[in-house]
Write an enzyme that holds these catalytic residues in place. Sequence first.
Site, PDB file in Angstrom:
ATOM      1  N   ASN A   1      -4.371   0.080  -0.564  1.00 46.70           N
ATOM      2  CA  ASN A   1      -5.028  -1.208  -0.813  1.00 46.70           C
ATOM      3  C   ASN A   1      -5.301  -1.358  -2.296  1.00 46.70           C
ATOM      4  OD1 ASN A   1      -5.174  -2.004   1.852  1.00 46.70           O
ATOM      5  ND2 ASN A   1      -7.324  -1.388   2.125  1.00 46.70           N
TER       6      ASN A   1
ATOM      7  N   ARG B   1      -2.781  -0.464   6.823  1.00 46.16           N
ATOM      8  CA  ARG B   1      -2.289   0.768   6.193  1.00 46.16           C
ATOM      9  C   ARG B   1      -1.899   1.821   7.232  1.00 46.16           C
ATOM     10  NH1 ARG B   1      -6.838   2.411   2.088  1.00 46.16           N
ATOM     11  NH2 ARG B   1      -8.069   1.639   3.833  1.00 46.16           N
TER      12      ARG B   1
END
EC number: 6.2.-.-
Length: 768
Positions: free
Chosen positions: A47, A29
Amino acid sequence: MAYGVIADETANERLAVRVAGVVQGVGFRPFVYTLAQRLHLHGHVGNDTEGVFIEAEGPRAALDVFLCALDLERPPLAVIDSMTAAPLPVTGAPGFSIMPSDASGPPAAQVAPDAATCEACLDETTGGGGRRQGYAFTNCTHCGPRFTIVRNVPYDRPHTTMAGFAMCGDCAGEYADPADRRFHAQPVCCPACGPRLSLLSMDGSSLLTAGADPVAATARLLRGGAIVAIKGLGGYHLAVDATHPEAAARLRAAKHREDKPFALMVADLSEAAGIAEVEPAAARLLRHPARPIVLLPRRTRHPAHRIAEAVAPGCGELGLMLPYTPLHHLLLATLVRPLVMTSGNVSDEPIAYRDDDALTQLAGIADVTLTHDRPIHLRTDDSVARVVRGAPTLLRRSRGYVPRPVRLPIKLRRPVLGCGAALKNTFCLARGEFATLSHHVGDLTNAATYRAYTEGVGHFERLLGITPELVAHDLHPDYPSTAYALERDGVEAVGVQHHHAHIASCLAEHGEREPVIGVAFDGLGYGDDGTLWGGEILVADLAAYTRVGHLATVPMPGGAAAVREPWRMALSYLDALGGELPGVAVAQRHAHAWRPLREAVRAGVNAPLTSSAGRLFDAVAALLDLRDEVTYEGQAAIELEQVAQRGEVAGYPAEIAEDPVLTLRGADLVRAALTDRLAGVGTPQIAARFHAGVADLIVNACLLVRERHGLHTVALSGGVFQNTLLLGRTLDGLTLSGFRVLTHRQVPCNDGGLSLGQVAVAGARDRH
């Protein structure tokens, strides 16, 4: 990978991107965030239970670069299995953000394996001079604990065993800073807020005075000959100074481990090369983020350290690994000598991983324990590997590799659980195209190990979000894994023959679906005729097999006792050759039992027939006076390989009877070895000619099968092919004969890979 079509070069467009694979807990990320900032894209990343979701908005050219860079520039621990992109309406909202994780929906995201300390964290720990100088739990998005601390997905701190450690202001600042390599690193911590070391006596009381360094104190104890239980990533090790003869001998006695070698941990490649032969491929494997134990030839001339004989008695190989946690690095830098680092257990029991259990279970072995307060959620042993023909080959697939899945060559119709074998057990859960093998579980005949097995299956089912509908098991009715499969409710049980599962495991690893000639050589496996197989030639694909050849069967005198006592197999093979045997030392050593046991064999009393290749190796090892009894699985064959002369030799000849199936006469090899033995030929040459004879026998059998069935690919599987001398000669012979040869690399050829084969077979049959 399927990318969405972007039609206009100048106008902004928006894409919904879905990335699956090992993309949680590896800095994916923050990588996406930084990449989007660099390309001036807008949107968000987050996520969820399936992986990573992204929305990205910007010009077509920037989006094209973004999609390519996601794959080409991904973080070092990330693995992308699939990536899709689909158009969305443009929103015009500015900025790019990391969204809160979405925990709704069934789990499907992959959890990353544990990874060894990266160079940046090592520098901070050992020479950075900052707040993590000397800190044993330094980590970032590129390294540290993952699988062993995760309780659930998505992989976020509240779902790990770090949940109880609230980040201090400095760590929280790093965690929130997109420019920091600890940006969203879930185990981030420092001495002010993270786990702490303790040095305890085995009654749980502290041995440190205020301000004392537990690492330095432990090093002093090790140098003095202490046995120390050390808490690692996946459990406790038992450690001693590898150069201390008394400590190594005491550890061996306390663990009830008579002969099996201990693994060693060395500080770096230079120290490894000082005690073992380290070729470039082995050096790369030692430094792999998984940090497996690597089996290496022992340096016999001028070793840098005098390793105690009790570490690896009589072995020509050493199992070495490099440090994989900051604690290991700190301890080895202080000790300045190799450490024995063996599993924290009594032989055959599971490794201790809970602190209270470790104090109880290891109290009779360890003198002290170097422990810490970060819980381990799932015990995980070290992986074991070696280099074969320049390529890494796993013998035990566990810490550092699990739970990375294997992509199957078929798509499963229903979720499958493969229950594995009784020894070297693993289990395997699969859904769709991916099969996830478990960590090494071990010997299920041990009650504690069986409990760990059932708990592990439950944890994996929850973690992966898989509820199996098919449960595949071995045909052996006495395997605990078979009983487990048959006792499960609401599933369809599928029996899979042991050696078919071996070959299917090799096929699955290589993405193969077409029929091959399968050579499955191992110790013992239950045949579909109720006899004990182990030297099998199959024509097999994933769904089915035909037994087209096998080693000629011989009795196993005393049944299971013949596995523990190879001299019994020498009796069996020698009896098959007929006549009295004057001058044969193994017969003289066991003269008191030889005649009555031979009579029992001839009467068929407690002497089941077997085609086992492992038992053939046992017989020759006993015949050459190497090993009459074994203390661990495969010991006789290992010692036979170690004494064998290296280099090209002529193999002993052996006949193959061709009707109704090929019958490979292993007794011919025994006769030839016996003839040379009685003629005074040296043991190394006999052992080498025997290995070459077995390899030639395999090649000749495959040539006959090719004539009958027109197949040109051979798959080699089964624990006997852990023998690199046999494997190398067999590979050379098959390749020179025009065969394409498949061997195991990422999945063990022994029973540790069996559960993958069970899944592949059950899944393939379910599609028919």
